[in-house]
Design a protein around this motif. Structure first.
Motif, short mmCIF file in Angstrom:
data_model
loop_
_atom_site.label_atom_id
_atom_site.label_comp_id
_atom_site.label_asym_id
_atom_site.label_seq_id
_atom_site.Cartn_x
_atom_site.Cartn_y
_atom_site.Cartn_z
N ASP A 59 5.37 9.08 13.62
CA ASP A 59 5.39 7.63 13.44
C ASP A 59 4.29 7.20 12.48
OD1 ASP A 59 7.52 7.03 15.27
OD2 ASP A 59 6.11 7.32 16.92
N ILE A 60 3.13 7.83 12.58
CA ILE A 60 2.02 7.50 11.69
C ILE A 60 2.41 7.84 10.25
CG2 ILE A 60 -0.34 8.13 11.02
CD1 ILE A 60 -0.91 8.33 14.09
N GLN A 61 3.03 8.99 10.04
CA GLN A 61 3.47 9.35 8.70
C GLN A 61 4.52 8.37 8.18
OE1 GLN A 61 1.84 11.62 6.86
NE2 GLN A 61 0.56 11.66 8.70
N ARG A 62 5.40 7.93 9.06
CA ARG A 62 6.41 6.94 8.70
C ARG A 62 5.75 5.62 8.31
NH1 ARG A 62 11.77 7.20 9.82
NH2 ARG A 62 12.93 5.26 10.02
N MET A 63 4.72 5.21 9.05
CA MET A 63 4.01 3.98 8.75
C MET A 63 3.31 4.09 7.39
SD MET A 63 3.48 0.98 10.09
CE MET A 63 3.13 -0.02 8.68
N LEU A 64 2.78 5.25 7.06
CA LEU A 64 2.16 5.46 5.76
C LEU A 64 3.20 5.33 4.64
CD1 LEU A 64 -0.27 8.39 6.61
CD2 LEU A 64 -0.91 6.05 5.96
N THR A 65 4.41 5.80 4.89
CA THR A 65 5.49 5.64 3.91
C THR A 65 5.82 4.17 3.73
OG1 THR A 65 6.41 7.81 4.47
CG2 THR A 65 7.90 6.24 3.40
N ILE A 66 5.89 3.44 4.84
CA ILE A 66 6.14 1.99 4.77
C ILE A 66 5.03 1.30 4.00
CG2 ILE A 66 6.25 -0.11 6.18
CD1 ILE A 66 7.58 1.74 8.38
N ARG A 67 3.79 1.69 4.27
CA ARG A 67 2.65 1.08 3.58
C ARG A 67 2.72 1.33 2.07
NH1 ARG A 67 -3.19 3.34 4.46
NH2 ARG A 67 -2.71 4.29 2.48
N ARG A 68 3.27 2.46 1.66
CA ARG A 68 3.42 2.75 0.24
C ARG A 68 4.54 1.91 -0.39
NH1 ARG A 68 3.03 8.37 2.26
NH2 ARG A 68 0.90 9.01 1.90
N MET A 69 5.55 1.59 0.39
CA MET A 69 6.68 0.82 -0.14
C MET A 69 6.34 -0.66 -0.30
SD MET A 69 10.19 2.36 1.45
CE MET A 69 9.68 2.76 3.12
N LYS A 70 5.54 -1.19 0.58
CA LYS A 70 5.28 -2.63 0.61
C LYS A 70 4.75 -3.18 -0.71
CE LYS A 70 5.14 -6.65 2.43
NZ LYS A 70 6.35 -7.44 2.28
N PRO A 71 3.71 -2.59 -1.32
CA PRO A 71 3.21 -3.16 -2.57
C PRO A 71 4.20 -3.02 -3.73
CG PRO A 71 1.84 -1.31 -1.88
CD PRO A 71 2.87 -1.51 -0.83
N LEU A 72 5.20 -2.17 -3.56
CA LEU A 72 6.22 -2.02 -4.59
C LEU A 72 7.32 -3.06 -4.45
CD1 LEU A 72 6.46 1.88 -4.60
CD2 LEU A 72 5.43 0.42 -6.35
N GLY A 73 7.21 -3.91 -3.44
CA GLY A 73 8.15 -5.01 -3.28
C GLY A 73 9.42 -4.68 -2.55
N PHE A 74 9.45 -3.59 -1.80
CA PHE A 74 10.64 -3.25 -1.02
C PHE A 74 10.84 -4.28 0.08
CE2 PHE A 74 10.05 0.82 -3.00
CZ PHE A 74 11.30 1.40 -3.04
N SER A 75 12.07 -4.75 0.22
CA SER A 75 12.41 -5.64 1.34
C SER A 75 12.54 -4.78 2.61
CB SER A 75 13.73 -6.35 1.07
OG SER A 75 14.81 -5.41 1.12
N LEU A 76 12.61 -5.43 3.75
CA LEU A 76 12.80 -4.70 5.01
C LEU A 76 14.08 -3.88 4.98
CD1 LEU A 76 11.67 -7.37 7.61
CD2 LEU A 76 10.46 -5.28 6.98
#
Length: 136
Positions: A59-76
């Motif tokens: 889950d932590i690794q998944r959250m890190l992936t999400i954190r990388r996507m956010k500044p790139l403007g990925f929607s939910l």
């Protein structure tokens, strides 16, 4: 397998579990942000007997992936899609032609988003230089 099933299975397999505060600290995001992504279905915490959210190392690794996507403007929804592709690749490998194609599309998408950010940074640098030039 749904995101929830994936996360339940990985939580059981990983052994170690972490509460929201520990996850937030490790991924350098707020407690609220971690809970938000969980509430949106991007993560799916197991629950303790006291109903505390418990996360696995996966889950932590998944959250890190999400954190990388956010500044790139990925929607939910875009995040959900990419995470689903990554889940399938993790389970099945990228040898399946449709998964390889999805992964290549994700790579191209991230590259385009990165290039757009680089253009924005260059514009910001130009603006900073123009502002500084007005200083005495």
């Amino acid at each position: 397998m749904s995101t929830e099933e994936h996360d339940d299975a990985t939580a059981a397999a990983d052994g170690a579990v972490y509460q929201v505060g520990e996850v937030a600290e490790r991924v350098r995001l707020s407690h609220r942000t971690v809970r938000y992504y969980d509430d949106q279905g991007l993560l799916s915490a197991a629950r303790s007997a006291g109903n505390y959210r418990l996360y696995s190392e996966s889950d932590i690794q998944r959250m890190l992936t999400i954190r990388r996507m956010k500044p790139l403007g990925f929607s939910l929804d875009e995040m959900r899609h990419v995470l689903a592709v990554l889940d399938r690749v993790d389970r099945e490998g990228a040898q399946a032609p449709e998964l390889e194609l999805e992964l290549r599309r994700a790579i191209d998408d991230v590259r385009e988003r990165r290039d757009k950010l680089a253009e924005q940074m260059a514009g910001a640098d130009d603006f900073l230089a123009a502002l500084r030039a007005r200083l005495p």
